[in-house]
Design a protein around this motif. Structure first.
Motif, PDB file in Angstrom:
ATOM      1  N   LEU A 144       0.824  -1.209   0.000  1.00  0.00           N
ATOM      2  CA  LEU A 144       0.000   0.000   0.000  1.00  0.00           C
ATOM      3  C   LEU A 144       0.860   1.262   0.000  1.00  0.00           C
ATOM      4  CD1 LEU A 144      -2.797  -1.136   2.486  1.00  0.00           C
ATOM      5  CD2 LEU A 144      -3.018  -0.807   0.007  1.00  0.00           C
ATOM      6  N   ALA A 145       2.039   1.184   0.624  1.00  0.00           N
ATOM      7  CA  ALA A 145       2.948   2.341   0.632  1.00  0.00           C
ATOM      8  C   ALA A 145       3.457   2.652  -0.773  1.00  0.00           C
ATOM      9  CB  ALA A 145       4.118   2.068   1.565  1.00  0.00           C
ATOM     10  N   VAL A 146       3.715   1.616  -1.560  1.00  0.00           N
ATOM     11  CA  VAL A 146       4.147   1.827  -2.943  1.00  0.00           C
ATOM     12  C   VAL A 146       3.018   2.475  -3.750  1.00  0.00           C
ATOM     13  CG1 VAL A 146       4.894   0.707  -5.084  1.00  0.00           C
ATOM     14  CG2 VAL A 146       5.840  -0.042  -2.903  1.00  0.00           C
ATOM     15  N   THR A 159      -3.167   0.341 -12.435  1.00  0.00           N
ATOM     16  CA  THR A 159      -3.647  -1.024 -12.610  1.00  0.00           C
ATOM     17  C   THR A 159      -3.390  -1.794 -11.321  1.00  0.00           C
ATOM     18  OG1 THR A 159      -3.296  -1.052 -14.998  1.00  0.00           O
ATOM     19  CG2 THR A 159      -3.320  -3.179 -13.865  1.00  0.00           C
ATOM     20  N   ILE A 160      -4.469  -2.268 -10.725  1.00  0.00           N
ATOM     21  CA  ILE A 160      -4.397  -3.070  -9.507  1.00  0.00           C
ATOM     22  C   ILE A 160      -5.178  -4.362  -9.744  1.00  0.00           C
ATOM     23  CG2 ILE A 160      -4.899  -3.190  -7.042  1.00  0.00           C
ATOM     24  CD1 ILE A 160      -2.948  -0.988  -7.551  1.00  0.00           C
ATOM     25  N   GLU A 194       0.458 -17.669  -2.947  1.00  0.00           N
ATOM     26  CA  GLU A 194       0.818 -19.075  -2.761  1.00  0.00           C
ATOM     27  C   GLU A 194       1.958 -19.218  -1.748  1.00  0.00           C
ATOM     28  OE1 GLU A 194      -0.541 -22.068  -4.679  1.00  0.00           O
ATOM     29  OE2 GLU A 194      -2.084 -20.515  -4.472  1.00  0.00           O
ATOM     30  N   LEU A 195       2.950 -18.344  -1.847  1.00  0.00           N
ATOM     31  CA  LEU A 195       4.112 -18.437  -0.955  1.00  0.00           C
ATOM     32  C   LEU A 195       3.750 -18.110   0.491  1.00  0.00           C
ATOM     33  CD1 LEU A 195       6.732 -16.708  -3.273  1.00  0.00           C
ATOM     34  CD2 LEU A 195       6.804 -19.098  -2.534  1.00  0.00           C
ATOM     35  N   ASN A 196       2.756 -17.231   0.668  1.00  0.00           N
ATOM     36  CA  ASN A 196       2.383 -16.820   2.022  1.00  0.00           C
ATOM     37  C   ASN A 196       1.078 -17.452   2.513  1.00  0.00           C
ATOM     38  OD1 ASN A 196       4.395 -14.594   2.912  1.00  0.00           O
ATOM     39  ND2 ASN A 196       3.860 -13.995   0.824  1.00  0.00           N
ATOM     40  N   ASP A 197       0.430 -18.227   1.642  1.00  0.00           N
ATOM     41  CA  ASP A 197      -0.859 -18.848   1.976  1.00  0.00           C
ATOM     42  C   ASP A 197      -1.834 -17.795   2.517  1.00  0.00           C
ATOM     43  OD1 ASP A 197      -2.740 -20.868   2.209  1.00  0.00           O
ATOM     44  OD2 ASP A 197      -2.146 -21.387   4.265  1.00  0.00           O
ATOM     45  N   ARG A 198      -1.964 -16.700   1.740  1.00  0.00           N
ATOM     46  CA  ARG A 198      -2.826 -15.596   2.159  1.00  0.00           C
ATOM     47  C   ARG A 198      -3.686 -15.100   1.006  1.00  0.00           C
ATOM     48  NH1 ARG A 198      -0.125 -10.905   5.618  1.00  0.00           N
ATOM     49  NH2 ARG A 198      -2.313 -10.281   5.449  1.00  0.00           N
ATOM     50  N   GLU A 199      -4.690 -14.315   1.370  1.00  0.00           N
ATOM     51  CA  GLU A 199      -5.554 -13.688   0.392  1.00  0.00           C
ATOM     52  C   GLU A 199      -4.793 -12.572  -0.327  1.00  0.00           C
ATOM     53  OE1 GLU A 199      -7.678 -13.379  -1.958  1.00  0.00           O
ATOM     54  OE2 GLU A 199      -9.459 -13.856  -0.729  1.00  0.00           O
ATOM     55  N   ASN A 200      -5.215 -12.239  -1.533  1.00  0.00           N
ATOM     56  CA  ASN A 200      -4.676 -11.110  -2.286  1.00  0.00           C
ATOM     57  C   ASN A 200      -4.768  -9.848  -1.407  1.00  0.00           C
ATOM     58  OD1 ASN A 200      -4.389  -8.836  -3.976  1.00  0.00           O
ATOM     59  ND2 ASN A 200      -5.412  -9.811  -5.696  1.00  0.00           N
ATOM     60  N   PRO A 201      -3.643  -9.199  -1.109  1.00  0.00           N
ATOM     61  CA  PRO A 201      -3.676  -8.032  -0.211  1.00  0.00           C
ATOM     62  C   PRO A 201      -4.530  -6.890  -0.737  1.00  0.00           C
ATOM     63  CG  PRO A 201      -1.537  -8.222  -1.292  1.00  0.00           C
ATOM     64  CD  PRO A 201      -2.277  -9.485  -1.584  1.00  0.00           C
ATOM     65  N   PHE A 202      -4.590  -6.720  -2.065  1.00  0.00           N
ATOM     66  CA  PHE A 202      -5.382  -5.624  -2.624  1.00  0.00           C
ATOM     67  C   PHE A 202      -6.875  -5.925  -2.584  1.00  0.00           C
ATOM     68  CE2 PHE A 202      -1.228  -5.061  -4.862  1.00  0.00           C
ATOM     69  CZ  PHE A 202      -0.894  -3.856  -4.262  1.00  0.00           C
ATOM     70  N   GLU A 204      -8.157  -8.052   0.009  1.00  0.00           N
ATOM     71  CA  GLU A 204      -8.444  -8.069   1.442  1.00  0.00           C
ATOM     72  C   GLU A 204      -8.484  -6.659   2.035  1.00  0.00           C
ATOM     73  OE1 GLU A 204      -6.888 -10.332   5.528  1.00  0.00           O
ATOM     74  OE2 GLU A 204      -5.791 -10.576   3.635  1.00  0.00           O
ATOM     75  N   TYR A 205      -7.617  -5.792   1.557  1.00  0.00           N
ATOM     76  CA  TYR A 205      -7.533  -4.427   2.082  1.00  0.00           C
ATOM     77  C   TYR A 205      -7.973  -3.414   1.026  1.00  0.00           C
ATOM     78  CZ  TYR A 205      -5.052  -6.630   5.908  1.00  0.00           C
ATOM     79  OH  TYR A 205      -4.729  -7.435   6.980  1.00  0.00           O
ATOM     80  N   PHE A 206      -9.032  -3.778   0.312  1.00  0.00           N
ATOM     81  CA  PHE A 206      -9.517  -2.947  -0.791  1.00  0.00           C
ATOM     82  C   PHE A 206      -9.954  -1.565  -0.301  1.00  0.00           C
ATOM     83  CE2 PHE A 206     -12.688  -1.872  -4.191  1.00  0.00           C
ATOM     84  CZ  PHE A 206     -11.810  -1.873  -5.260  1.00  0.00           C
ATOM     85  N   ASP A 207     -10.552  -1.486   0.875  1.00  0.00           N
ATOM     86  CA  ASP A 207     -10.990  -0.189   1.396  1.00  0.00           C
ATOM     87  C   ASP A 207      -9.810   0.742   1.639  1.00  0.00           C
ATOM     88  OD1 ASP A 207     -13.726  -0.644   1.345  1.00  0.00           O
ATOM     89  OD2 ASP A 207     -13.730  -1.625   3.293  1.00  0.00           O
ATOM     90  N   ASP A 208      -8.684   0.195   2.108  1.00  0.00           N
ATOM     91  CA  ASP A 208      -7.487   1.021   2.305  1.00  0.00           C
ATOM     92  C   ASP A 208      -6.968   1.543   0.966  1.00  0.00           C
ATOM     93  OD1 ASP A 208      -6.621   0.524   5.344  1.00  0.00           O
ATOM     94  OD2 ASP A 208      -7.365  -1.351   4.520  1.00  0.00           O
ATOM     95  N   LEU A 209      -7.030   0.686  -0.044  1.00  0.00           N
ATOM     96  CA  LEU A 209      -6.641   1.084  -1.399  1.00  0.00           C
ATOM     97  C   LEU A 209      -7.529   2.229  -1.894  1.00  0.00           C
ATOM     98  CD1 LEU A 209      -5.044   0.537  -4.070  1.00  0.00           C
ATOM     99  CD2 LEU A 209      -6.823  -1.140  -4.628  1.00  0.00           C
ATOM    100  N   LEU A 210      -8.842   2.094  -1.660  1.00  0.00           N
ATOM    101  CA  LEU A 210      -9.776   3.126  -2.102  1.00  0.00           C
ATOM    102  C   LEU A 210      -9.516   4.457  -1.400  1.00  0.00           C
ATOM    103  CD1 LEU A 210     -13.127   1.110  -2.269  1.00  0.00           C
ATOM    104  CD2 LEU A 210     -11.650   1.792  -4.167  1.00  0.00           C
ATOM    105  N   ASP A 211      -9.133   4.402  -0.134  1.00  0.00           N
ATOM    106  CA  ASP A 211      -8.834   5.644   0.599  1.00  0.00           C
ATOM    107  C   ASP A 211      -7.675   6.399  -0.051  1.00  0.00           C
ATOM    108  OD1 ASP A 211     -10.859   5.149   2.402  1.00  0.00           O
ATOM    109  OD2 ASP A 211      -9.547   4.240   3.910  1.00  0.00           O
ATOM    110  N   ILE A 212      -6.662   5.650  -0.509  1.00  0.00           N
ATOM    111  CA  ILE A 212      -5.526   6.292  -1.191  1.00  0.00           C
ATOM    112  C   ILE A 212      -5.988   6.912  -2.508  1.00  0.00           C
ATOM    113  CG2 ILE A 212      -3.297   5.881  -2.312  1.00  0.00           C
ATOM    114  CD1 ILE A 212      -2.882   3.574  -0.269  1.00  0.00           C
TER     115      ILE A 212
END
Length: 423
Positions: A144-146, A159-160, A194-202, A204-212
């Motif tokens: 998100l910082a990038v 593009t996200i 796959e490497l982190n066994d996690r959801e797509n950060p963009f 999962e944290y879509f609202d934070d992306l929208l705030d930016i």
């Protein structure tokens, strides 16, 4: 600060809307209404001070985008800046900086400061080099910082690949593809997940992306991580599942007054293009559609500016609003300056042909003027009207006719010349 969409929902006509209306020969009120509905976007970051705003979407001229940028094997900043100036001179409405190596921030800053065209980026490309970390070690906060750094710099659209979530990945895994995931950003996110066994950060944290995006009025270009990279993979379950997710994310973005474009395929057979355009408009609530090509056959490396122009004309005539150019170098190398020029011309031809088919006001006037100049054998006017004046004049110069009012194809048998004399 307010976004273009927030202003439009209040019925407030911004300066950017007035400029777009003038360029499109339409009323500012109509532009404002479409921005409010989300069927038109005006990518205009509050920090891009040199921008000449453009509208993308319903009822507007089809716009084109030029990709360029620095890679590890071709890290010549001055050459890429020459490409930037050439793209601006050739009236491309958008430039995407796909740099993924070296001093990306320096190049991006120089690009934005000199460009009147809207600027797009893919922050995911920049994350690894900017953070100087292994992909799997990058945190959500760092991603998100990038994004925020690009927004601060003045990038108009980003593009996200937020639609490539775990559910989409499950569809991808169940339905085998010939070319797997060909989106660079999509493949990087897939690997991180796959490497982190996690959801797509963009996602999962879509609202934070929208705030930016809302803070800087960045238009969100929702990327198609599962776009088909071959005809065999076109319109498959993974592509459609991702499109459904993008439609859901679009509504969430509009709630926060963030403008949205949807990115599309890719490689598609001719007979599936119209259906793909219809699906996007239906599933994504008529948000503007931004397509790469589409490339209509896989067999033409070195000529993919032609295969994509064929697809782009059909796509735009069927509803696509924004064409990303493809050069002869696609699938082979980083494009040269000449490759870029050929790609721009091919894509501009596709966009204009589509605008005539869509009945965009004034689109056919250019062609009528050219036809009248041809009948009058008015070569100077023909050159003025040519989409590539330099090439037209060179061809004429290289083959001089006996009769100056004709060309070396027909000579004294020129039908224009004959009919002018007889009539």
């Amino acid at each position: 600060m307010t976004t273009q969409m927030a202003a439009a929902k209040r019925g407030e006509i911004t300066e950017a809307m007035r400029i777009v209306a003038q360029k499109e020969n339409q009323s500012p009120e109509d532009i404002c209404a479409r921005v409010a509905r989300g069927t038109v976007v005006i990518p205009a970051n509050i920090n891009h001070l040199t921008l000449s705003p453009e509208g993308v979407g319903q009822g507007l001229k089809t716009k084109i985008n030029v990709n360029l940028g620095i890679s590890k094997d071709c890290a010549n900043i001055n050459l890429e800046l020459e490409k930037v100036q050439t793209a601006i001179n050739m009236k491309a409405e958008a430039i995407m900086d796909l740099s993924n190596y070296g001093k990306t921030a320096e190049f991006r800053s120089r690009l934005i400061n000199m460009s009147t065209a809207m600027i797009g980026t893919v922050p995911m490309y920049d994350a690894i080099g900017f953070l100087d970390k292994k992909l799997e070690d990058i945190t959500v906060e760092e991603f998100l910082a990038v994004v925020e750094k690009h927004a601060q710099d003045g990038v108009d659209f980003m593009t996200i690949h937020a639609g490539l979530n775990r559910q989409t990945v499950a569809h991808f895994k169940k339905n085998k593809r010939v070319t797997n995931i060909v989106s660079r950003g999509g493949s990087l996110l897939f690997a991180w997940m796959e490497l982190n066994d996690r959801e797509n950060p963009f996602y999962e944290y879509f609202d934070d992306l929208l705030d930016i995006c809302a803070k800087y009025d960045v238009t969100l270009s929702l990327g198609d991580g599962c776009r088909p990279g071959s005809l065999a993979d076109a319109t498959d379950p993974a592509q459609i599942e991702e499109l459904i997710v993008l439609g859901e994310l679009t509504l969430r973005a509009w709630e926060k007054n963030v403008q949205v474009m949807i990115e599309g395929p890719g490689h598609i057979p001719l007979n599936e293009i119209q259906a793909n355009m219809l699906l996007e408009k239906k599933l994504c609530h008529n948000a503007p559609f931004y397509v790469l090509g589409p490339v209509v056959t896989d067999i033409a490396p070195g000529y993919d500016h032609i295969t994509s122009a064929i697809g782009g004309a059909i796509a735009a005539a069927s509803g696509a609003d924004f064409l990303c150019y493809v050069t002869p170098a696609e699938h082979l190398r980083l494009p040269s300056l000449e490759d870029m020029k050929e790609g721009i011309i091919a894509t501009k031809i596709a966009a204009h042909a589509a605008d005539i088919a869509k009945g965009i006001p004034g689109a056919a006037d250019w062609d009528l003027k050219m036809s009248k100049a041809r009948q009058a054998l008015d070569w100077s006017t023909m050159f003025e009207l040519a989409i590539d004046r330099e090439k037209a004049e060179r061809y004429r110069r290289e083959s001089s006719p006996t009769h100056e009012d004709s060309c070396t194809m027909c000579g004294e048998m020129c039908p224009m010349r004959l009919m002018n004399k007889i009539l």
